[in-house]
Design a protein around this motif. Sequence first.
Motif, mmCIF file in Angstrom:
data_model
loop_
_atom_site.group_PDB
_atom_site.id
_atom_site.type_symbol
_atom_site.label_atom_id
_atom_site.label_comp_id
_atom_site.label_asym_id
_atom_site.label_seq_id
_atom_site.Cartn_x
_atom_site.Cartn_y
_atom_site.Cartn_z
ATOM 1 N N ILE A 190 -4.769 -1.014 4.056
ATOM 2 C CA ILE A 190 -4.216 -1.943 3.064
ATOM 3 C C ILE A 190 -3.018 -1.345 2.334
ATOM 4 C CG2 ILE A 190 -6.466 -3.032 2.717
ATOM 5 C CD1 ILE A 190 -6.582 -1.613 -0.034
ATOM 6 N N SER A 191 -2.697 -0.092 2.644
ATOM 7 C CA SER A 191 -1.638 0.615 1.912
ATOM 8 C C SER A 191 -0.329 0.626 2.682
ATOM 9 C CB SER A 191 -2.081 2.054 1.619
ATOM 10 O OG SER A 191 -3.265 2.078 0.851
ATOM 11 N N ASP A 192 0.740 0.982 1.970
ATOM 12 C CA ASP A 192 2.078 1.029 2.560
ATOM 13 C C ASP A 192 2.620 2.447 2.698
ATOM 14 O OD1 ASP A 192 2.863 -1.944 2.697
ATOM 15 O OD2 ASP A 192 2.116 -1.708 0.643
ATOM 16 N N ALA A 193 2.144 3.382 1.856
ATOM 17 C CA ALA A 193 2.642 4.760 1.924
ATOM 18 C C ALA A 193 1.644 5.695 1.263
ATOM 19 C CB ALA A 193 3.995 4.882 1.234
ATOM 20 N N LEU A 194 1.551 6.895 1.806
ATOM 21 C CA LEU A 194 0.733 7.946 1.203
ATOM 22 C C LEU A 194 1.587 8.774 0.255
ATOM 23 C CD1 LEU A 194 -1.976 9.702 1.277
ATOM 24 C CD2 LEU A 194 -0.740 11.136 2.925
ATOM 25 N N SER B 38 1.910 -7.080 -2.770
ATOM 26 C CA SER B 38 2.028 -5.823 -3.516
ATOM 27 C C SER B 38 2.323 -4.656 -2.578
ATOM 28 C CB SER B 38 0.733 -5.532 -4.285
ATOM 29 O OG SER B 38 0.504 -6.498 -5.288
ATOM 30 N N PHE B 39 3.150 -3.734 -3.045
ATOM 31 C CA PHE B 39 3.401 -2.486 -2.317
ATOM 32 C C PHE B 39 2.397 -1.467 -2.837
ATOM 33 C CE2 PHE B 39 5.214 1.477 -1.033
ATOM 34 C CZ PHE B 39 6.003 1.208 0.088
ATOM 35 N N ILE B 40 1.609 -0.894 -1.923
ATOM 36 C CA ILE B 40 0.498 -0.032 -2.328
ATOM 37 C C ILE B 40 0.762 1.409 -1.930
ATOM 38 C CG2 ILE B 40 -1.984 0.377 -2.146
ATOM 39 C CD1 ILE B 40 -2.259 -2.584 -1.338
ATOM 40 N N PHE B 41 0.832 2.272 -2.940
ATOM 41 C CA PHE B 41 0.841 3.716 -2.715
ATOM 42 C C PHE B 41 -0.604 4.204 -2.755
ATOM 43 C CE2 PHE B 41 5.038 2.966 -4.686
ATOM 44 C CZ PHE B 41 5.862 3.589 -3.752
ATOM 45 N N VAL B 42 -0.961 5.082 -1.849
ATOM 46 C CA VAL B 42 -2.342 5.565 -1.795
ATOM 47 C C VAL B 42 -2.374 7.083 -1.851
ATOM 48 C CG1 VAL B 42 -2.423 5.588 0.744
ATOM 49 C CG2 VAL B 42 -4.557 5.400 -0.564
#
Length: 392
Positions: free
Chosen positions: A281-285, A204-208
Amino acid sequence: MKNVKVVRTSTIPLSLNILLKGQLSFLKEKFDIVGISSNNDDLKEVAYREGIHTIAVDMERSIAPFRDIISLIKLVKIFKREKPLIVHSITPKAGLLTMLAGKMAGVPIRMHTFTGLIFPTRTGLMQKLLIKMDQLLCWSATNIYPEGNGVKNDLMSFRITNKPLKVLANGNVNGIDLKYYSSTSVVNDEVNRLKEDLEIHQDSFIFVFVGRLVGDKGINELVHAFDKIQKTIDKSIKLLLVGSLEAELDPLLNSTLNIINSNKDIISVGFQKDVRPYFAISDALVFPSYREGFPNVVMQAGAMELPSIVSDINGCNEIIVEGVNGTIIPVKNTEAIRAAMFKFLNDKDYYHKLKKNSRQMITERYEQHVVWNALLEEYNTLIAQYEKSKKK
């Protein structure tokens, strides 16, 4: 100069605890440091971790004339008893009360750091009132420090003060501890375990988002943008919300709350003392705030090698360079958030270029000791000027 007493204040102790972490301990090696803020466990933690004396004075974040007068009187009494050479405040209400109390108590050096401005996002009578409050703050201060050039420009354009405005170091109030905020500071087992706990698939791609879940942080637009993009893309994506939900000062729209509660791919974990595992664990803020001074979250994410999508506001547009370590979008624009997220998901070359540059951009400009030493130098300069003036 251990005999020189410096009082540092903030409205709520979380600001001393988080925004000035480590700085007070560093300054304690040179000065007698006292921390003043409202009373809760954060203030006790500041005292223990930083090794400083703390005093509890409850201060309201909102406008509360009767309680503000009580807080002001308490501060005047404390300053007369403690006899500091310097009082130095951050946050709006503590700034107003500290500067006024310092002037009334005869404190020689009264410093305030504007970590953010509220009035540019307000209108009408409320804006006029907030401007008058900041003008009163600056009138009673001897030295004023905007946290970044954007804040400085707003103070000048709204004619808040004619006094000199000095930006220390590269603008941030505390800098970044690059050892603490590092991808190597979180072990892989912890990352994998957190993903399992949150039921997040490895692909999964995670936005945070990290911060308070309120309207002014752009949460309404962010949640609606994510909900919209999720319906038009076949990839597994998640939105991770790390922060407390505040229902009093600036509550979210009911439609936003309904989406958060019904969309299983929006994961709200509440306030977290240590945000590093969530960055890890995230990919981008995504940080679409309406107003900031100089947001630590954007620097922390960059230090953890995350590119950012930020709104075109003070601080954010100084930390992020368009197309280098992130992208800058208009304020209060759901479609712009959606488009930026879509590009991160579908243009892998673009995304990886931003990611590669993210930590380096923070390292070069915001290493913590650069900021601390700049503040120490400023204290020493102001003390020397005061001592010289006494001899005349």
